[in-house]
Design a protein around this motif. Structure first.
Motif, PDB file in Angstrom:
ATOM      1  N   THR A 243       0.852  -1.185   0.000  1.00  0.00           N
ATOM      2  CA  THR A 243       0.000   0.000   0.000  1.00  0.00           C
ATOM      3  C   THR A 243       0.886   1.232   0.000  1.00  0.00           C
ATOM      4  OG1 THR A 243      -1.794   1.154   1.138  1.00  0.00           O
ATOM      5  CG2 THR A 243      -0.146   0.095   2.518  1.00  0.00           C
ATOM      6  N   ALA A 244       0.339   2.342  -0.473  1.00  0.00           N
ATOM      7  CA  ALA A 244       1.136   3.564  -0.538  1.00  0.00           C
ATOM      8  C   ALA A 244       1.408   4.128   0.850  1.00  0.00           C
ATOM      9  CB  ALA A 244       0.423   4.603  -1.397  1.00  0.00           C
ATOM     10  N   PHE A 245       0.388   4.145   1.684  1.00  0.00           N
ATOM     11  CA  PHE A 245       0.536   4.659   3.039  1.00  0.00           C
ATOM     12  C   PHE A 245      -0.179   3.740   4.017  1.00  0.00           C
ATOM     13  CE2 PHE A 245       0.949   8.452   0.391  1.00  0.00           C
ATOM     14  CZ  PHE A 245       2.121   8.998   0.881  1.00  0.00           C
ATOM     15  N   HIS A 246       0.181   3.883   5.281  1.00  0.00           N
ATOM     16  CA  HIS A 246      -0.502   3.126   6.322  1.00  0.00           C
ATOM     17  C   HIS A 246      -1.957   3.567   6.421  1.00  0.00           C
ATOM     18  CE1 HIS A 246       3.509   1.952   7.383  1.00  0.00           C
ATOM     19  NE2 HIS A 246       3.121   1.291   8.458  1.00  0.00           N
ATOM     20  N   PRO A 247      -2.857   2.645   6.746  1.00  0.00           N
ATOM     21  CA  PRO A 247      -4.250   3.038   7.000  1.00  0.00           C
ATOM     22  C   PRO A 247      -4.311   3.963   8.223  1.00  0.00           C
ATOM     23  CG  PRO A 247      -4.058   0.663   6.677  1.00  0.00           C
ATOM     24  CD  PRO A 247      -2.675   1.180   6.800  1.00  0.00           C
ATOM     25  N   PHE A 248      -5.358   4.790   8.266  1.00  0.00           N
ATOM     26  CA  PHE A 248      -5.486   5.738   9.369  1.00  0.00           C
ATOM     27  C   PHE A 248      -5.695   5.024  10.706  1.00  0.00           C
ATOM     28  CE2 PHE A 248      -6.242   8.937   6.074  1.00  0.00           C
ATOM     29  CZ  PHE A 248      -5.452   9.968   6.581  1.00  0.00           C
ATOM     30  N   ILE A 249      -6.228   3.808  10.674  1.00  0.00           N
ATOM     31  CA  ILE A 249      -6.330   3.031  11.908  1.00  0.00           C
ATOM     32  C   ILE A 249      -4.949   2.837  12.514  1.00  0.00           C
ATOM     33  CG2 ILE A 249      -6.885   0.748  12.829  1.00  0.00           C
ATOM     34  CD1 ILE A 249      -9.160   0.572  10.847  1.00  0.00           C
ATOM     35  N   GLN A 250      -3.942   2.636  11.647  1.00  0.00           N
ATOM     36  CA  GLN A 250      -2.573   2.480  12.119  1.00  0.00           C
ATOM     37  C   GLN A 250      -1.961   3.822  12.501  1.00  0.00           C
ATOM     38  OE1 GLN A 250      -3.087  -1.186  11.976  1.00  0.00           O
ATOM     39  NE2 GLN A 250      -0.890  -0.846  12.000  1.00  0.00           N
ATOM     40  N   ILE A 251      -2.169   4.826  11.664  1.00  0.00           N
ATOM     41  CA  ILE A 251      -1.537   6.125  11.898  1.00  0.00           C
ATOM     42  C   ILE A 251      -2.031   6.744  13.206  1.00  0.00           C
ATOM     43  CG2 ILE A 251      -1.309   8.479  11.013  1.00  0.00           C
ATOM     44  CD1 ILE A 251      -1.447   7.297   8.191  1.00  0.00           C
ATOM     45  N   LEU A 252      -3.333   6.683  13.446  1.00  0.00           N
ATOM     46  CA  LEU A 252      -3.909   7.273  14.650  1.00  0.00           C
ATOM     47  C   LEU A 252      -3.776   6.360  15.863  1.00  0.00           C
ATOM     48  CD1 LEU A 252      -7.184   8.811  13.142  1.00  0.00           C
ATOM     49  CD2 LEU A 252      -4.980   9.924  13.533  1.00  0.00           C
ATOM     50  N   GLU A 253      -3.342   5.117  15.648  1.00  0.00           N
ATOM     51  CA  GLU A 253      -3.188   4.135  16.729  1.00  0.00           C
ATOM     52  C   GLU A 253      -4.457   4.046  17.565  1.00  0.00           C
ATOM     53  OE1 GLU A 253       0.399   4.139  18.983  1.00  0.00           O
ATOM     54  OE2 GLU A 253       1.630   4.770  17.289  1.00  0.00           O
ATOM     55  N   LEU A 254      -5.570   3.835  16.875  1.00  0.00           N
ATOM     56  CA  LEU A 254      -6.831   3.655  17.590  1.00  0.00           C
ATOM     57  C   LEU A 254      -6.788   2.422  18.481  1.00  0.00           C
ATOM     58  CD1 LEU A 254      -9.349   4.544  14.737  1.00  0.00           C
ATOM     59  CD2 LEU A 254      -8.465   6.023  16.546  1.00  0.00           C
ATOM     60  N   VAL A 255      -5.957   1.473  18.125  1.00  0.00           N
ATOM     61  CA  VAL A 255      -5.690   0.291  18.937  1.00  0.00           C
ATOM     62  C   VAL A 255      -4.180   0.260  19.184  1.00  0.00           C
ATOM     63  CG1 VAL A 255      -5.951  -2.215  19.107  1.00  0.00           C
ATOM     64  CG2 VAL A 255      -7.569  -0.884  17.752  1.00  0.00           C
ATOM     65  N   PRO A 256      -3.732  -0.121  20.379  1.00  0.00           N
ATOM     66  CA  PRO A 256      -2.282  -0.265  20.575  1.00  0.00           C
ATOM     67  C   PRO A 256      -1.683  -1.206  19.528  1.00  0.00           C
ATOM     68  CG  PRO A 256      -3.439  -0.461  22.672  1.00  0.00           C
ATOM     69  CD  PRO A 256      -4.496  -0.437  21.605  1.00  0.00           C
ATOM     70  N   LEU A 257      -0.722  -0.706  18.767  1.00  0.00           N
ATOM     71  CA  LEU A 257      -0.158  -1.506  17.684  1.00  0.00           C
ATOM     72  C   LEU A 257       0.694  -2.661  18.213  1.00  0.00           C
ATOM     73  CD1 LEU A 257       0.854   1.309  15.174  1.00  0.00           C
ATOM     74  CD2 LEU A 257      -1.339   0.143  15.463  1.00  0.00           C
ATOM     75  N   ALA A 258       1.306  -2.476  19.360  1.00  0.00           N
ATOM     76  CA  ALA A 258       2.113  -3.517  19.984  1.00  0.00           C
ATOM     77  C   ALA A 258       1.939  -3.426  21.489  1.00  0.00           C
ATOM     78  CB  ALA A 258       3.582  -3.383  19.594  1.00  0.00           C
ATOM     79  N   GLN A 259       2.161  -4.535  22.163  1.00  0.00           N
ATOM     80  CA  GLN A 259       1.997  -4.595  23.608  1.00  0.00           C
ATOM     81  C   GLN A 259       3.150  -5.379  24.222  1.00  0.00           C
ATOM     82  OE1 GLN A 259      -2.123  -5.471  24.984  1.00  0.00           O
ATOM     83  NE2 GLN A 259      -2.670  -5.586  22.823  1.00  0.00           N
ATOM     84  N   THR A 260       3.416  -5.069  25.490  1.00  0.00           N
ATOM     85  CA  THR A 260       4.441  -5.785  26.247  1.00  0.00           C
ATOM     86  C   THR A 260       3.750  -6.616  27.313  1.00  0.00           C
ATOM     87  OG1 THR A 260       6.057  -4.025  25.880  1.00  0.00           O
ATOM     88  CG2 THR A 260       6.498  -5.574  27.670  1.00  0.00           C
ATOM     89  N   GLY A 261       3.864  -7.930  27.195  1.00  0.00           N
ATOM     90  CA  GLY A 261       3.174  -8.809  28.140  1.00  0.00           C
ATOM     91  C   GLY A 261       3.157 -10.236  27.646  1.00  0.00           C
ATOM     92  N   VAL A 262       1.987 -10.871  27.778  1.00  0.00           N
ATOM     93  CA  VAL A 262       1.822 -12.288  27.440  1.00  0.00           C
ATOM     94  C   VAL A 262       0.654 -12.436  26.470  1.00  0.00           C
ATOM     95  CG1 VAL A 262       1.353 -14.598  28.340  1.00  0.00           C
ATOM     96  CG2 VAL A 262       2.727 -13.005  29.681  1.00  0.00           C
ATOM     97  N   ASN A 263       0.833 -13.315  25.493  1.00  0.00           N
ATOM     98  CA  ASN A 263      -0.201 -13.601  24.498  1.00  0.00           C
ATOM     99  C   ASN A 263      -0.371 -15.115  24.411  1.00  0.00           C
ATOM    100  OD1 ASN A 263      -1.908 -13.791  22.320  1.00  0.00           O
ATOM    101  ND2 ASN A 263      -0.447 -13.050  20.815  1.00  0.00           N
TER     102      ASN A 263
END
Length: 376
Positions: A243-263
């Motif tokens: 894609t040319a650019f990241h989606p706005f969901i990614q740019i605005l970080e509506l959800v934490p893109l990464a987390q530190t913990g356990v999955n």
């Protein structure tokens, strides 16, 4: 020994014996007849004068063939033992009881991308002032991966992203009314020894995690992991989704893109071609220091379900991720030195509830995908 191995060994033994038996039979034919004159002369002699008959020794050719047969039998026994050993090794490898020592133990790989773009935006659009509006070459990603398969069930992965940023970043626009001047970041520095100029770039730790995967349905991941929501965030590299650019969901970080913990994650197989994936996440949540430590006791929790149907070139999937956690930022002030006292003040604190949905359709190279996020 299995029936298949017995049949193979019996066939080899029959083949070797069929070759040796005719040779042995020919060597055991009747000896040539004795000449008549020799027989007559012997009859003229007295039977009393004749010495007792002595058993004749085996012909040299017969002894040699017997020795060859014994040697062949020994070779056949060795071959049989070797074949049995190979069959046992194949069975052990197929059952996963022996680690493939030839498998790579460490992998190092990566990718980068460069694109050419031209924004076509209305002159009066606010968006025009936020992005480069000239035709330009864009270098966005240089990602390197370090992966190690330590055991059959334990592996680790580290992903680093390199960037020329913040070079060129427009920190301030000029505002004549306030006297603020235009400022663009220039991270060019000079090597004091060689007087060489170069740009200092940035390094982002995209993820660094260790995984224990004993079964399909139960696995554990710990460390810095990519949040398992949507499509783009999981397949977040341009090597997978272009894609040319990241989606706005990614740019605005509506959800934490990464987390530190356990999955905790796994996969079930309800039917042929049908897969059900799940994730349960527990992390520091969101915050100014969440990648290294937490500023509150309100951990972020999340859950994901993802259903995929695949048959040949056709793929259809639906998924969703829910997240709840808190955000806290603080200031600390030394109130007294004796006794040493530090006062803590929460400068920002809130809780957030997030829900996401995604869908993906693929058929013979055609790919359609969409995501939606609601955040409160």
């Amino acid at each position: 020994m299995s029936r298949a191995k017995k049949q193979i060994l019996a066939s080899l033994a029959c083949g070797m014996l069929c070759f040796c038996v005719p040779q042995l039979a020919r060597s055991q034919d009747a000896p040539e007849p004795i000449a008549e004159d020799s027989a007559a002369a012997s009859q003229g002699q007295s039977e009393a004068d004749e010495p007792p008959p002595v058993a004749s020794s085996e012909p040299d050719e017969l002894a040699a063939l017997k020795e060859q047969l014994a040697q062949t039998q020994n070779e056949l026994d060795e071959f049989k033992s070797d074949v049995e050993g190979r069959f046992e090794m194949v069975e052990m490898l197929s059952e996963g009881s022996v680690l493939d020592v030839g498998a790579p133990r460490f992998d190092f790989y990566g990718f980068f991308d460069i694109s050419f773009t031209k924004q076509v935006v209305d002159k009066d659009s606010f968006y025009r002032n936020m992005v480069p509006d000239r035709s330009t070459f864009v270098f966005q990603h240089l990602n390197l991966y370090f992966a190690s398969q330590m055991t059959q069930t334990l592996d680790t992965l580290v992903e680093l992203r390199f960037s020329f940023l913040p070079h060129g970043y427009e920190k301030y626009l000029a505002v004549p009314a306030t006297g603020r001047e235009y400022e663009r970041i220039d991270n060019e520095v000079m090597d004091p020894y060689s007087s060489e100029f170069f740009d200092i770039g940035g390094v982002t730790i995209e993820r660094a995690r260790v995984s224990w995967t004993p079964t399909d349905w139960f696995n554990v991941m710990a460390g810095r992991f990519v949040t398992p929501f949507g499509i783009w965030n999981i397949e977040h590299s341009t090597a997978v989704v272009i894609t040319a650019f990241h989606p706005f969901i990614q740019i605005l970080e509506l959800v934490p893109l990464a987390q530190t913990g356990v999955n905790i994650f796994g996969r079930f197989f309800p039917a042929e071609g049908l897969y059900l994936d799940y994730n349960l996440t527990l992390s520091n949540g969101r915050g100014p220091t969440e990648a290294t430590y937490d500023l509150d006791d309100n951990k972020g929790v999340g859950a994901r379900l993802h259903l995929t149907f695949q048959r040949g070139d056709f793929l259809l999937s639906f998924g969703g991720y829910g997240y709840y956690g808190g955000y806290t930022d603080v200031e600390k002030t030394i109130a007294e030195f004796e006794p040493f006292t530090v006062e803590r003040e929460d400068t920002e604190a809130y809780s957030e509830l997030i829900g996401t949905l995604d869908a993906l359709f693929e058929f013979r190279g055609l790919r359609l995908q969409g995501e939606i996020v609601a955040r409160r």
